[in-house]
Design an enzyme around this catalytic site. Structure first.
Site, PDB file in Angstrom:
ATOM      1  CG  ASP A 102      21.081  16.524  32.367  1.00 57.13           C
ATOM      2  OD1 ASP A 102      20.114  15.970  32.468  1.00 57.13           O
ATOM      3  OD2 ASP A 102      21.464  17.196  33.055  1.00 57.13           O
ATOM      4  CB  THR A 162      12.378  16.000  28.358  1.00 52.79           C
ATOM      5  OG1 THR A 162      13.458  15.336  27.686  1.00 52.79           O
ATOM      6  CG2 THR A 162      12.242  15.993  29.801  1.00 52.79           C
ATOM      7  CE  LYS A 210      22.117  12.960  33.477  1.00 59.37           C
ATOM      8  NZ  LYS A 210      20.681  12.938  33.274  1.00 59.37           N
TER       9      LYS A 210
END
Ligand code: NDP
Ligand code: 2IT
Length: 446
Positions: free
Chosen positions: A167, A210, A127
């Site tokens: 994100d 998502t 990440k």
């Protein structure tokens, strides 16, 4: 791992990673589940597999200088935490938000390791991100920031090494600027980033993935409760990428989505959210959810984002940010008759909130499993890039749906096998952990 071992692991984590409270929280939650699995696999305890997973393979922190439109210089901090590559190249998103610091990136990277293991695709976990705030910046400012960020990141990533994506605060616009700079610096057109635009390597369904994946996962939970989406009142926090496409699929399945939010407040529209308006405000104008109420007289706007959990609903989909549901919010959902919670965001429920759902028989879909659809489709994008092929929307959506079903089945089966039937949080943690653990055992002490 008996209880004392979990406690001593936690002491070590806190001592070695001071101040990183979100990381401590994420580790604690997984350690408690994994303790159940390690009782049956003492060889994993002897090999200190969990302790090894907790320590990222590599952490990169770098300076990101950039100039705004008036020529003023700003300095941000960039991060990429390459957590685990036992089952594939590091994979995970980039978050641009002023709250970003190492503890946030590490909690997200840690969670990503187990989530990615559940996807059935060969991807490790990582990440990254920055404390840069894209809100209120012009396209040119965002472009200059992304170019500066990539001027350092490019030497650490690659299609078989580390593949970032979006994100919070990073969508197709940011991925475009990052990709352009990566391509220029490396003189190569590869699948090093996912979430690319359609026509230059992006995959159909990645934008929706998502949210759609979340709805596929919750559908399975509803099935076991003998329910379907028809006319179910649903509350979705946030109004970004995950929330918008969760709303779209839920509505297509017949649900009545009645509330959405942003970090300032929430709207309630008992007549059902008009998603075209939300898309226009959020995706085109980059505006605030408050503006929705001005366009629809059936809606009211309330200040403060946490109030959304007081809106009575049957299904709650927290899809904004970490720890957005605390114990009071969880109690309010329970009191108002909520039957299922599906985590679209990463770690949106505090540990006490999760316990409240479980104690009160609310079906609980944990983030690692329920929101995996985004990274699943990123892996499908990598696959298409390697083959130099583009699949149709139907093809990608079918694969996404099958994989979300498999993730649900893995969580259910692991929960049963390890004596916690119906606990999808433990099941997902155990199934993800065992996959990574077995790969690490096979690859030796590296
Ligand atoms: P976006 O940037 O598209 O949207 C984020 C939404 O959450 C916005 O409505 C934002 O409101 C709200 N939000 C962000 N921070 C806060 C905060 N501190 N308090 C209240 N509201 C907040 O991000 P995504 O939709 O991509 O991500 C949402 C969540 O889903 C995150 O937890 C992310 O990690 C997770 N996730 C995302 C995936 C993806 O593919 N994009 C995949 C899996 C999980 P505002 O505009 O006011 O900031
Ligand atoms: O939290 C997540 O899974 C993401 N932000 C998506 C990561 C990805 O690589 O697509």
């Amino acid at each position: 791992m008996p209880e004392q071992v979990v406690e001593s692991i936690m002491e070590a984590v806190v001592a070695r990673n001071p101040g990183e409270t979100e990381f401590h929280q994420a580790v604690h939650e997984v350690a408690e589940s994994v303790a159940i699995a390690i009782k049956k696999h003492p060889e994993l305890a002897r090999a200190k597999i969990f302790e090894r997973i907790m320590e990222p393979e590599r952490q990169i922190i770098f300076r990101v200088p950039w100039q705004d439109d008036s020529g003023r210089i700003h300095i941000n901090r960039g991060f990429r935490v390459e957590f685990n590559s036992a089952i594939g190249p590091y994979k995970g998103g980039l978050r641009f938000h002023p709250s970003v610091y190492l503890g946030i990136i590490k909690f997200l990277g840690f969670e990503q390791v187990f989530k990615n293991a559940l996807t059935t695709t060969p991807i490790g976990g990582g990440k990254g991100g920055s404390d840069f705030d894209p809100k209120g910046k012009t396209d040119n400012e965002v472009m200059r920031f992304c170019q500066s960020f990539m001027s350092e990141l490019f030497r650490h990533v690659g299609p078989d090494t580390d593949v970032p994506a979006g994100d919070i605060g990073v969508g197709t616009r940011e991925i475009g600027y990052l990709f352009g700079q990566y391509k220029k610096l490396t003189n190569s057109f590869t699948g090093t980033l996912t979430g690319k635009g359609l026509g230059w390597g992006g995959s159909l369904v990645r934008k929706e993935a998502t949210g759609y994946g979340l709805i596929y996962f919750i559908s399975r939970m509803l099935q076991t409760l003998g329910k379907d989406w028809k006319d179910l009142p649903v509350v979705i926090s946030g109004s970004g990428n995950v929330s918008i496409y969760a709303c779209e699929r839920a509505q297509q399945f017949g649900a009545r989505v009645i509330a959405m939010s942003d970090s300032n407040g929430y709207i309630v529209d008992e007549a059902g959210i008009k998603l075209d308006t939300v898309k226009k405000i959020k995706e085109v104008q980059r505006g605030r959810i408050k503006e929705y109420a001005a366009e629809h007289s059936s809606a009211q706007y309330n200040e403060g984002s946490a109030g959304i959990w007081t809106v009575p609903c049957k299904v709650a989909l927290p899809s904004a940010t970490q720890n957005e549901i605390d114990v009071e919010s969880a109690q309010s959902l329970v009191k108002n008759g909520c039957i299922a919670v599906g985590e679209g965001a990463n770690m949106p429920s505090t540990p006490e909130a999760i316990q409240t759902f479980i104690d009160n028989g609310v079906s609980f879909g944990p983030a690692k499993a329920a929101n995996a659809g985004g990274v699943v489709t990123s892996a499908l994008e990598m696959c298409q890039n390697s083959m130099r092929l583009d699949w149709t929307f139907e093809e990608v959506d079918k694969r996404l749906h099958l994989i979300m079903d498999s993730i649900y089945d893995q969580a259910v089966q692991a929960a049963e096998a390890f004596g916690v039937p119906g606990n999808l949080a433990d099941g997902a943690n155990i199934a993800g952990f065992l996959k990574v653990a077995h790969a690490m055992m096979a690859q030796g002490l590296v």
